[in-house]
Scaffold this motif. Structure first.
Motif, short mmCIF file in Angstrom:
data_model
loop_
_atom_site.label_atom_id
_atom_site.label_comp_id
_atom_site.label_asym_id
_atom_site.label_seq_id
_atom_site.Cartn_x
_atom_site.Cartn_y
_atom_site.Cartn_z
N UNK A 3 -6.88 33.84 10.17
CA UNK A 3 -6.84 34.89 9.14
C UNK A 3 -7.84 35.99 9.43
N UNK A 4 -9.05 35.63 9.83
CA UNK A 4 -10.08 36.63 10.13
C UNK A 4 -9.67 37.48 11.32
N UNK A 9 -7.85 42.62 13.56
CA UNK A 9 -6.95 43.36 14.46
C UNK A 9 -6.11 44.39 13.71
N UNK A 10 -5.60 44.04 12.53
CA UNK A 10 -4.77 44.98 11.78
C UNK A 10 -5.61 46.11 11.18
N UNK A 11 -6.83 45.80 10.77
CA UNK A 11 -7.72 46.85 10.27
C UNK A 11 -8.09 47.82 11.39
N UNK A 13 -6.24 48.53 13.72
CA UNK A 13 -5.01 49.28 13.99
C UNK A 13 -4.73 50.34 12.94
N UNK A 14 -5.58 50.41 11.92
CA UNK A 14 -5.47 51.47 10.93
C UNK A 14 -4.95 51.06 9.56
N UNK A 15 -4.65 49.80 9.37
CA UNK A 15 -4.14 49.36 8.07
C UNK A 15 -5.28 49.02 7.11
N UNK A 16 -5.05 49.23 5.83
CA UNK A 16 -5.96 48.75 4.80
C UNK A 16 -5.59 47.29 4.55
N UNK A 17 -6.53 46.39 4.81
CA UNK A 17 -6.26 44.96 4.73
C UNK A 17 -7.30 44.31 3.82
N UNK A 34 -2.05 42.64 1.97
CA UNK A 34 -2.81 41.52 1.41
C UNK A 34 -2.61 40.29 2.28
N UNK A 35 -3.70 39.57 2.49
CA UNK A 35 -3.71 38.37 3.33
C UNK A 35 -3.98 37.16 2.44
N UNK A 36 -3.15 36.15 2.58
CA UNK A 36 -3.32 34.93 1.79
C UNK A 36 -3.18 33.71 2.70
N UNK A 37 -4.13 32.81 2.59
CA UNK A 37 -4.06 31.54 3.29
C UNK A 37 -3.64 30.49 2.28
N UNK A 38 -2.47 29.91 2.49
CA UNK A 38 -1.96 28.85 1.62
C UNK A 38 -2.18 27.54 2.36
N UNK A 39 -3.09 26.74 1.86
CA UNK A 39 -3.49 25.52 2.54
C UNK A 39 -2.57 24.33 2.36
#
Length: 119
Positions: A3-4, A9-11, A13-17, A34-39
């Motif tokens: 996730x990190x 990498x996406x930030x 690349x210019x995205x708001x994350x 939005x990033x979500x880790x579903x365990x």
């Protein structure tokens, strides 16, 4: 952690994350990824990315749907933007060396699942 690395990498690349829940007030939370880790240890688990529209657009869409006006153009535009954003995020992740796929299941419409990082 995957996730990190994806967020970094996406930030770059210019995205708001941001992480899901990072913004305490959803009505003013900015658009972006939005990033979500579903365990959970099932098909619903894993690293999920979802595109969020600007809060004013989200509000207008919500009002149209709740008001029984799902045919309003803003509703279809929001669907189209979510679909294309998901496609673009998958393309960006693949260019960065990640394995990712669109999810069209009802539990996470328009979401992207990151399956693996760069080797």
């Amino acid at each position: 952690m995957l996730a990190a690395a994806v967020k970094w990498d996406l930030a770059r690349s210019g995205l708001v994350v941001r992480d899901v829940g990072e913004e305490t007030d959803r009505s003013t939370a900015p658009g972006g990824l939005e990033v979500e880790v579903d365990g959970t240890d099932d098909v619903f688990g894993g690293l999920w990315l979802t595109w969020e529209l600007h809060p004013a657009v989200r509000s207008t869409v919500r009002e149209a749907v709740r008001g029984g006006r799902p045919q309003e153009s803003i509703v279809q535009v929001s669907v189209d933007v979510h679909e294309q954003a998901a496609n673009a995020v998958v393309c960006m992740l693949r260019a960065l060396g990640y394995e990712a796929e669109r999810n069209d299941q009802s539990h996470r419409p328009f979401a992207v699942k990151v399956l693996a990082g760069p080797s």
